[in-house]
Design a protein around this motif. Structure first.
Motif, PDB file in Angstrom:
ATOM      1  N   ASP A  85      87.054  69.122  79.628  1.00 19.40           N
ATOM      2  CA  ASP A  85      87.670  69.557  78.599  1.00 19.40           C
ATOM      3  C   ASP A  85      88.377  68.041  78.170  1.00 19.40           C
ATOM      4  O   ASP A  85      88.402  67.669  78.875  1.00 19.40           O
ATOM      5  N   ASP A  86      88.712  68.470  77.132  1.00 18.81           N
ATOM      6  CA  ASP A  86      88.509  67.212  75.999  1.00 18.81           C
ATOM      7  C   ASP A  86      89.940  66.215  76.968  1.00 18.81           C
ATOM      8  O   ASP A  86      90.241  65.000  76.798  1.00 18.81           O
ATOM      9  N   ALA A  87      90.781  66.773  77.488  1.00 14.84           N
ATOM     10  CA  ALA A  87      91.901  66.499  78.736  1.00 14.84           C
ATOM     11  C   ALA A  87      91.274  65.871  79.287  1.00 14.84           C
ATOM     12  O   ALA A  87      91.800  64.278  80.233  1.00 14.84           O
ATOM     13  N   ALA A  88      90.657  65.908  80.354  1.00 16.31           N
ATOM     14  CA  ALA A  88      90.015  65.203  81.510  1.00 16.31           C
ATOM     15  C   ALA A  88      88.780  63.850  80.909  1.00 16.31           C
ATOM     16  O   ALA A  88      89.364  63.009  81.757  1.00 16.31           O
ATOM     17  N   LEU A  89      88.809  64.326  79.497  1.00 16.10           N
ATOM     18  CA  LEU A  89      87.345  62.934  79.102  1.00 16.10           C
ATOM     19  C   LEU A  89      88.720  61.869  78.602  1.00 16.10           C
ATOM     20  O   LEU A  89      88.680  60.419  77.912  1.00 16.10           O
ATOM     21  N   ALA A  90      90.064  62.205  78.329  1.00 15.53           N
ATOM     22  CA  ALA A  90      91.102  61.659  77.490  1.00 15.53           C
ATOM     23  C   ALA A  90      91.725  60.666  78.744  1.00 15.53           C
ATOM     24  O   ALA A  90      91.646  59.446  78.713  1.00 15.53           O
ATOM     25  N   ALA A  91      91.525  60.893  79.805  1.00 12.81           N
ATOM     26  CA  ALA A  91      92.081  61.009  81.148  1.00 12.81           C
ATOM     27  C   ALA A  91      91.490  59.542  81.301  1.00 12.81           C
ATOM     28  O   ALA A  91      91.440  58.280  81.763  1.00 12.81           O
ATOM     29  N   LEU A  92      89.747  59.880  81.927  1.00  7.08           N
ATOM     30  CA  LEU A  92      88.974  58.903  81.588  1.00  7.08           C
ATOM     31  C   LEU A  92      88.867  57.812  80.661  1.00  7.08           C
ATOM     32  O   LEU A  92      89.049  56.241  81.212  1.00  7.08           O
ATOM     33  N   ARG A  93      89.336  57.938  79.580  1.00  7.94           N
ATOM     34  CA  ARG A  93      89.234  57.078  77.818  1.00  7.94           C
ATOM     35  C   ARG A  93      90.035  56.202  78.825  1.00  7.94           C
ATOM     36  O   ARG A  93      90.866  55.124  78.126  1.00  7.94           O
ATOM     37  N   SER A  94      91.572  56.720  79.213  1.00 13.33           N
ATOM     38  CA  SER A  94      92.882  55.677  79.422  1.00 13.33           C
ATOM     39  C   SER A  94      92.580  55.177  80.377  1.00 13.33           C
ATOM     40  O   SER A  94      93.513  54.415  80.477  1.00 13.33           O
ATOM     41  N   GLY A  95      92.010  55.121  81.672  1.00 18.93           N
ATOM     42  CA  GLY A  95      91.631  55.306  82.823  1.00 18.93           C
ATOM     43  C   GLY A  95      92.970  56.165  83.330  1.00 18.93           C
ATOM     44  O   GLY A  95      93.575  56.133  83.301  1.00 18.93           O
ATOM     45  N   VAL A  96      92.513  56.653  84.700  1.00 15.88           N
ATOM     46  CA  VAL A  96      92.973  56.915  85.772  1.00 15.88           C
ATOM     47  C   VAL A  96      93.475  56.049  86.744  1.00 15.88           C
ATOM     48  O   VAL A  96      92.636  55.640  87.299  1.00 15.88           O
ATOM     49  N   ARG A 124      72.336  69.914  94.046  1.00 15.06           N
ATOM     50  CA  ARG A 124      72.210  71.244  94.404  1.00 15.06           C
ATOM     51  C   ARG A 124      72.906  72.394  93.470  1.00 15.06           C
ATOM     52  O   ARG A 124      73.244  71.802  91.781  1.00 15.06           O
ATOM     53  N   TYR A 125      71.663  73.263  92.901  1.00 15.44           N
ATOM     54  CA  TYR A 125      72.478  74.145  92.390  1.00 15.44           C
ATOM     55  C   TYR A 125      73.834  75.082  91.861  1.00 15.44           C
ATOM     56  O   TYR A 125      72.864  76.380  93.244  1.00 15.44           O
ATOM     57  N   ARG A 126      74.344  75.207  91.106  1.00 18.18           N
ATOM     58  CA  ARG A 126      75.008  76.849  91.829  1.00 18.18           C
ATOM     59  C   ARG A 126      74.956  77.873  90.765  1.00 18.18           C
ATOM     60  O   ARG A 126      76.042  77.504  89.577  1.00 18.18           O
ATOM     61  N   LYS A 127      74.486  79.119  90.331  1.00 23.61           N
ATOM     62  CA  LYS A 127      74.436  79.518  89.085  1.00 23.61           C
ATOM     63  C   LYS A 127      75.905  79.913  88.616  1.00 23.61           C
ATOM     64  O   LYS A 127      76.114  80.327  87.322  1.00 23.61           O
ATOM     65  N   SER A 128      76.783  80.015  89.483  1.00 23.55           N
ATOM     66  CA  SER A 128      78.377  80.826  88.890  1.00 23.55           C
ATOM     67  C   SER A 128      78.986  79.382  88.331  1.00 23.55           C
ATOM     68  O   SER A 128      79.923  79.241  87.649  1.00 23.55           O
ATOM     69  N   VAL A 129      78.667  78.279  88.819  1.00 23.55           N
ATOM     70  CA  VAL A 129      79.485  76.916  88.409  1.00 23.55           C
ATOM     71  C   VAL A 129      78.097  75.726  87.218  1.00 23.55           C
ATOM     72  O   VAL A 129      77.292  75.769  87.106  1.00 23.55           O
ATOM     73  N   PRO A 130      79.653  75.897  86.636  1.00 21.59           N
ATOM     74  CA  PRO A 130      78.066  74.952  85.520  1.00 21.59           C
ATOM     75  C   PRO A 130      77.776  73.967  86.048  1.00 21.59           C
ATOM     76  O   PRO A 130      79.103  73.146  86.660  1.00 21.59           O
ATOM     77  N   ASP A 131      77.557  73.209  85.046  1.00 21.86           N
ATOM     78  CA  ASP A 131      77.798  70.979  85.363  1.00 21.86           C
ATOM     79  C   ASP A 131      77.894  70.826  83.467  1.00 21.86           C
ATOM     80  O   ASP A 131      76.595  71.601  82.583  1.00 21.86           O
ATOM     81  N   THR A 132      77.863  69.485  83.885  1.00 18.30           N
ATOM     82  CA  THR A 132      77.839  68.869  82.348  1.00 18.30           C
ATOM     83  C   THR A 132      77.119  67.850  82.940  1.00 18.30           C
ATOM     84  O   THR A 132      77.476  67.263  83.664  1.00 18.30           O
ATOM     85  N   TRP A 133      76.785  67.266  81.839  1.00 15.55           N
ATOM     86  CA  TRP A 133      75.380  65.442  81.918  1.00 15.55           C
ATOM     87  C   TRP A 133      77.283  65.101  81.147  1.00 15.55           C
ATOM     88  O   TRP A 133      77.577  64.661  79.811  1.00 15.55           O
ATOM     89  N   LEU A 134      77.753  63.613  81.599  1.00 13.84           N
ATOM     90  CA  LEU A 134      78.462  62.784  80.297  1.00 13.84           C
ATOM     91  C   LEU A 134      77.840  61.129  80.440  1.00 13.84           C
ATOM     92  O   LEU A 134      77.037  60.767  81.714  1.00 13.84           O
TER      93      LEU A 134
END
Length: 181
Positions: A85-96, A124-134
């Motif tokens: 989500d946007d919060a996760a991306l914001a954390a990466l943008r701020s530095g973790v 590995r592919y999991r039908k019930s868990v989506p994946d995202t490219w960054l």
């Protein structure tokens, strides 16, 4: 004049020319793909990461590319588990803050799945868990840093491809292929 090589390191290949592993289970190394004397990697890519590895015969240039002090940007195409989500991306943008200290801020954005070669073995592919490219750009190069950063924000890395180092890109190179820069 210094020699500079751009290499598309395949999954499972060590970022070194020799392996001190056991004789009964040899691992693939750079020497399986590059037969050039006197060139050495400027930085590393983990065995389970793919993509651009820059090699040179010039120690100064090697240091300028690999040393975080020079802040050479490195861009990775990262397939992560879940949908950040946007919060996760914001954390990466701020530095973790990782176990070895805070990271520098990253540039990160969601991208459409890139047109890449198939990975062997496949992710590995999991039908019930989506994946995202960054697309994620950092100016450091700590051990497994990108993987640790995405895991820190709750999205483990499934596939990691370094696409760019400074001004050099992987464009036009298939896995195991190299060219002079």
């Amino acid at each position: 004049m210094a020699r500079l090589i751009l290499f598309n390191k395949p999954y499972g290949v060590l970022s070194q020319f020799t392996d001190k592993g056991t004789a009964d289970s040899p691992r693939a190394t750079l020497s399986d793909h590059i037969a050039l004397p006197g060139v050495y990697p400027a930085g590393r890519l983990d065995r389970d990461s793919e993509g651009l590895l820059v090699l040179t015969d010039d120690g100064r240039q090697q240091a300028r590319i690999a040393n975080p002090r020079f802040k050479a940007p490195k861009t990775y195409l990262v397939q992560v588990e879940g949908a950040p989500d946007d919060a996760a991306l914001a954390a990466l943008r701020s530095g973790v803050t990782l176990k070895d200290g805070p990271t520098r801020p990253a540039q990160v954005s969601r991208i459409d799945p890139p047109d890449l070669w198939p990975r062997d073995p496949p992710v590995r592919y999991r039908k019930s868990v989506p994946d995202t490219w960054l697309s994620l750009t950092i100016t450091e190069g700590r051990n497994r840093q990108v993987r640790r950063m995405t895991a820190h924000v709750g999205h483990p890395t499934l596939r990691l491809v370094r696409w760019r180092v400074g001004d050099w890109t992987l464009d036009g190179l298939t896995p195991g292929q190299w060219r002079d820069a």
